[in-house]
Design an enzyme around this catalytic site. Structure first.
Site, PDB file in Angstrom:
ATOM      1  N   GLY A 233       0.828  -1.093  -0.006  1.00 25.97           N
ATOM      2  CA  GLY A 233       0.009  -0.197   0.046  1.00 25.97           C
ATOM      3  C   GLY A 233       0.798   1.032  -0.105  1.00 25.97           C
ATOM      4  O   GLY A 233       0.448   2.297  -0.429  1.00 25.97           O
TER       5      GLY A 233
ATOM      6  N   PRO B 256       9.136   5.882  -4.291  1.00 24.71           N
ATOM      7  CA  PRO B 256       9.734   6.552  -5.389  1.00 24.71           C
ATOM      8  C   PRO B 256      10.337   5.558  -6.202  1.00 24.71           C
ATOM      9  O   PRO B 256      11.038   4.515  -5.902  1.00 24.71           O
ATOM     10  CB  PRO B 256      10.939   7.261  -4.673  1.00 24.71           C
TER      11      PRO B 256
ATOM     12  N   LEU C 128      19.119   6.247  -5.948  1.00 25.82           N
ATOM     13  CA  LEU C 128      20.649   6.040  -5.984  1.00 25.82           C
ATOM     14  C   LEU C 128      21.068   4.820  -5.669  1.00 25.82           C
ATOM     15  O   LEU C 128      20.745   4.434  -4.612  1.00 25.82           O
ATOM     16  CB  LEU C 128      21.272   7.047  -5.202  1.00 25.82           C
ATOM     17  N   GLY C 129      22.091   4.144  -6.620  1.00 26.64           N
ATOM     18  CA  GLY C 129      22.523   2.926  -6.390  1.00 26.64           C
ATOM     19  C   GLY C 129      23.845   3.187  -5.587  1.00 26.64           C
ATOM     20  O   GLY C 129      24.531   4.351  -5.772  1.00 26.64           O
TER      21      GLY C 129
ATOM     22  N   ASP D  59      19.598   2.845  -2.617  1.00 30.17           N
ATOM     23  CA  ASP D  59      19.647   1.261  -2.415  1.00 30.17           C
ATOM     24  C   ASP D  59      21.116   1.044  -1.900  1.00 30.17           C
ATOM     25  O   ASP D  59      21.906   1.547  -2.434  1.00 30.17           O
ATOM     26  CB  ASP D  59      19.701   0.786  -4.050  1.00 30.17           C
TER      27      ASP D  59
ATOM     28  N   LYS E 149      19.963  -5.197   1.639  1.00 30.87           N
ATOM     29  CA  LYS E 149      19.816  -6.586   1.387  1.00 30.87           C
ATOM     30  C   LYS E 149      20.590  -7.368   2.185  1.00 30.87           C
ATOM     31  O   LYS E 149      21.634  -7.162   2.751  1.00 30.87           O
ATOM     32  CB  LYS E 149      20.297  -6.707  -0.083  1.00 30.87           C
TER      33      LYS E 149
ATOM     34  N   HIS F 181      19.367 -10.990  -1.421  1.00 29.93           N
ATOM     35  CA  HIS F 181      20.438 -10.269  -2.305  1.00 29.93           C
ATOM     36  C   HIS F 181      20.337 -11.093  -3.616  1.00 29.93           C
ATOM     37  O   HIS F 181      20.235 -10.817  -4.822  1.00 29.93           O
ATOM     38  CB  HIS F 181      21.538 -10.032  -1.734  1.00 29.93           C
TER      39      HIS F 181
HETATM   40  P1  NAP Z   1      24.716   1.597 -13.345  1.00 31.86           P
HETATM   41  O1  NAP Z   1      23.996   2.379 -12.521  1.00 31.86           O
HETATM   42  O2  NAP Z   1      24.381   1.298 -14.514  1.00 31.86           O
HETATM   43  O3  NAP Z   1      26.143   2.369 -13.861  1.00 31.86           O
HETATM   44  C1  NAP Z   1      26.891   2.918 -12.813  1.00 31.86           C
HETATM   45  C2  NAP Z   1      28.148   3.461 -13.514  1.00 31.86           C
HETATM   46  O4  NAP Z   1      27.913   4.280 -14.402  1.00 31.86           O
HETATM   47  C3  NAP Z   1      29.052   3.885 -12.358  1.00 31.86           C
HETATM   48  O5  NAP Z   1      30.713   3.644 -13.165  1.00 31.86           O
HETATM   49  C4  NAP Z   1      29.125   5.621 -12.794  1.00 31.86           C
HETATM   50  O6  NAP Z   1      30.136   6.507 -12.850  1.00 31.86           O
HETATM   51  C5  NAP Z   1      28.588   5.606 -14.234  1.00 31.86           C
HETATM   52  N1  NAP Z   1      27.581   6.487 -14.438  1.00 31.86           N
HETATM   53  C6  NAP Z   1      26.681   6.831 -13.690  1.00 31.86           C
HETATM   54  N2  NAP Z   1      25.811   8.102 -14.309  1.00 31.86           N
HETATM   55  C7  NAP Z   1      26.446   8.060 -15.495  1.00 31.86           C
HETATM   56  C8  NAP Z   1      25.979   8.875 -16.622  1.00 31.86           C
HETATM   57  N3  NAP Z   1      24.864   9.651 -16.470  1.00 31.86           N
HETATM   58  N4  NAP Z   1      26.618   8.798 -17.888  1.00 31.86           N
HETATM   59  C9  NAP Z   1      27.738   8.026 -18.142  1.00 31.86           C
HETATM   60  N5  NAP Z   1      28.060   7.079 -16.896  1.00 31.86           N
HETATM   61  C10 NAP Z   1      27.442   7.249 -15.535  1.00 31.86           C
HETATM   62  O7  NAP Z   1      25.452   0.392 -12.827  1.00 31.86           O
HETATM   63  P2  NAP Z   1      25.585  -0.560 -11.108  1.00 31.86           P
HETATM   64  O8  NAP Z   1      26.145   0.411 -10.253  1.00 31.86           O
HETATM   65  O9  NAP Z   1      25.729  -1.637 -11.690  1.00 31.86           O
HETATM   66  O10 NAP Z   1      23.896  -0.499 -10.764  1.00 31.86           O
HETATM   67  C11 NAP Z   1      23.088   0.441 -10.145  1.00 31.86           C
HETATM   68  C12 NAP Z   1      22.837  -0.035  -8.650  1.00 31.86           C
HETATM   69  O11 NAP Z   1      22.108  -1.342  -8.822  1.00 31.86           O
HETATM   70  C13 NAP Z   1      24.082  -0.444  -7.703  1.00 31.86           C
HETATM   71  O12 NAP Z   1      24.901   0.788  -7.509  1.00 31.86           O
HETATM   72  C14 NAP Z   1      23.444  -1.203  -6.839  1.00 31.86           C
HETATM   73  O13 NAP Z   1      22.732  -0.126  -5.987  1.00 31.86           O
HETATM   74  C15 NAP Z   1      22.591  -1.973  -7.474  1.00 31.86           C
HETATM   75  N6  NAP Z   1      22.744  -3.266  -7.920  1.00 31.86           N
HETATM   76  C16 NAP Z   1      22.006  -4.306  -7.713  1.00 31.86           C
HETATM   77  C17 NAP Z   1      22.535  -5.674  -7.738  1.00 31.86           C
HETATM   78  C18 NAP Z   1      22.092  -6.730  -7.070  1.00 31.86           C
HETATM   79  O14 NAP Z   1      22.515  -7.993  -7.226  1.00 31.86           O
HETATM   80  N7  NAP Z   1      21.000  -6.651  -6.678  1.00 31.86           N
HETATM   81  C19 NAP Z   1      23.688  -5.861  -8.652  1.00 31.86           C
HETATM   82  C20 NAP Z   1      24.231  -4.814  -9.443  1.00 31.86           C
HETATM   83  C21 NAP Z   1      23.705  -3.424  -8.995  1.00 31.86           C
HETATM   84  P3  NAP Z   1      30.340   7.416 -11.730  1.00 31.86           P
HETATM   85  O15 NAP Z   1      30.013   6.918 -10.256  1.00 31.86           O
HETATM   86  O16 NAP Z   1      31.735   8.039 -11.641  1.00 31.86           O
HETATM   87  O17 NAP Z   1      29.234   8.412 -12.266  1.00 31.86           O
END
Ligand code: NAP
Length: 330
Positions: free
Chosen positions: A13, A17, A21-22, A47, A81, A114
């Site tokens: 319920g 958002p 932010l990751g 996150d 997680k 996770h």
């Molecule tokens: P993402 O958000 O797709 O990409 C992050 C990367 O892109 C970083 O290197 C960042 O560098 C760069 N970036 C950010 N904004 C940008 C833009 N506008 N233009 C160009 N490059 C950019 O990848 P992710 O970190 O793998 O995934 C996001 C989040 O999802 C994670 O941080 C985490 O919280 C979560 N996650 C969860 C799992 C899971 O198993 N549940 C697995 C993977 C990820 P800078 O920091 O230098 O900007």
């Protein structure tokens, strides 16, 4: 605030958002500042995960933001997680409480399993350098007990909602056979080259929100996950054309597209410029034609393998239930 436009109603319920932010690979020394910049610029969802080993610094920032009155606790949506090392029912609460202590919070808005596969407890501090001895793999009966312990976190008031991550249709179906609480969210890899359309349809049918991790294709992922032949999502020609029309960046189009598809989206950045750029995606409105065009660039390209978490001999087919999910009719 532009991000207010994108919300999703959870099966509890609660209105949450859709944009956040990751924080994976957001290093200590940078992650606190990143969260501070994000919240001051309108982010309302963060996150986190025990395994990211940066929750203490995020907690210190949250404490300051609350003390300074920038936001109230109830204005934020904080996810964390359960580590795979804590799937034994008696360990679930310990992991959750440790996260709460590090984040300096009384409750989490969302707590996710996770990964469906378990690790031995001693793997916690070895991660990601796991030995064969650390890996227990996925067992549906064991997961049913883990989920029961997750459910008790809700009744104890430690978490407002519970969910899953990296679950396939097959593994979610199995979980639902015994679950008393239907997961609120399934957080999985999802980006324009891996749109997860079937999993999204399945989750919709069960009242589960699909959350997109790595929405930009995780360009900063560790070297061992990069294959020289991997397509680079942020260089996609079609997205570049759409971005130009909107005076936007390709990253913003990735995020905007996933928001338009009804997903939660959590791009990671520790750069002030890109943190601000990414929330700018919430102001973009794509036309139905543009959405249709973007749906057409899907390549069924999965970046992440989870085989390093699984006992030797496991295959991608088993890890992701590829044939079983394909055969599942919704
Ligand atoms: P993402 O958000 O797709 O990409 C992050 C990367 O892109 C970083 O290197 C960042 O560098 C760069 N970036 C950010 N904004 C940008 C833009 N506008 N233009 C160009 N490059 C950019 O990848 P992710 O970190 O793998 O995934 C996001 C989040 O999802 C994670 O941080 C985490 O919280 C979560 N996650 C969860 C799992 C899971 O198993 N549940 C697995 C993977 C990820 P800078 O920091 O230098 O900007």
């Amino acid at each position: 605030m532009a991000s207010d436009k994108w919300t999703l109603k959870l099966n509890t319920g609660k209105v949450a958002p859709a944009f956040g932010l990751g924080t994976w690979q957001s290093e200590k020394g940078l992650v606190g500042q990143a969260v501070d910049i994000a919240v001051r610029n309108g982010y309302r969802s963060i996150d986190c995960a025990w395994l990211y080993r940066n929750e203490d610094e995020i907690g210190a920032t949250l404490e300051t933001l609350f003390k300074e009155g920038v936001v109230k606790r109830e204005d934020l949506f904080i996810t964390s997680k359960l580590s795979g090392s804590h799937h034994n029912a008696e360990d679930v609460e310990e992991c959750c409480r440790d996260t709460l202590k590090n984040l300096k919070l009384d409750y989490l808005d969302l707590y996710l399993v996770h990964s469906p596969s378990a690790l031995k407890k001693e793997a916690l501090f070895a991660f990601p350098n796991l030995t064969e001895d650390h890996k227990l793999g996925y067992d549906s009966d064991h997961m049913a007990k883990t989920w029961e312990a997750m459910e008790s976190l809700v009744s104890k008031g430690l978490v407002k909602a519970i969910g899953i991550s990296n679950f396939t249709i097959t593994k979610t179906e199995k979980l639902l056979e015994t679950a008393k609480i239907v997961p609120a969210v399934n957080q999985v890899e999802c980006h324009p080259y891996f749109q997860q359309k079937k999993l999204k349809k399945y989750c919709d049918s069960k009242g589960i929100i699909l959350e997109a991790y790595s929405p930009l294709g995780s360009p900063g992922r560790p070297q061992f996950v990069i294959n020289p032949d991997d397509p680079v999502i942020l260089e996609d020609h079609t997205m570049k054309q759409i971005a130009e029309k909107h005076g936007a960046t390709v990253g913003q189009i990735c995020i905007s597209f996933l928001l338009h598809c009804g997903l939660m989206v959590i791009p990671k950045s520790t750069s002030e410029k890109r943190i601000k750029e990414n929330i700018g995606a919430c102001s973009i409105t794509l036309s139905p034609e543009e959405i249709q065009t973007l749906e057409g660039i899907d390549k069924n390209f999965r970046i992440f393998s989870v085989l390093f978490l699984l006992p030797q001999g496991a295959t991608e087919e088993q890890a992701w239930d590829i044939s079983a999910d394909e055969a599942y009719s919704i």
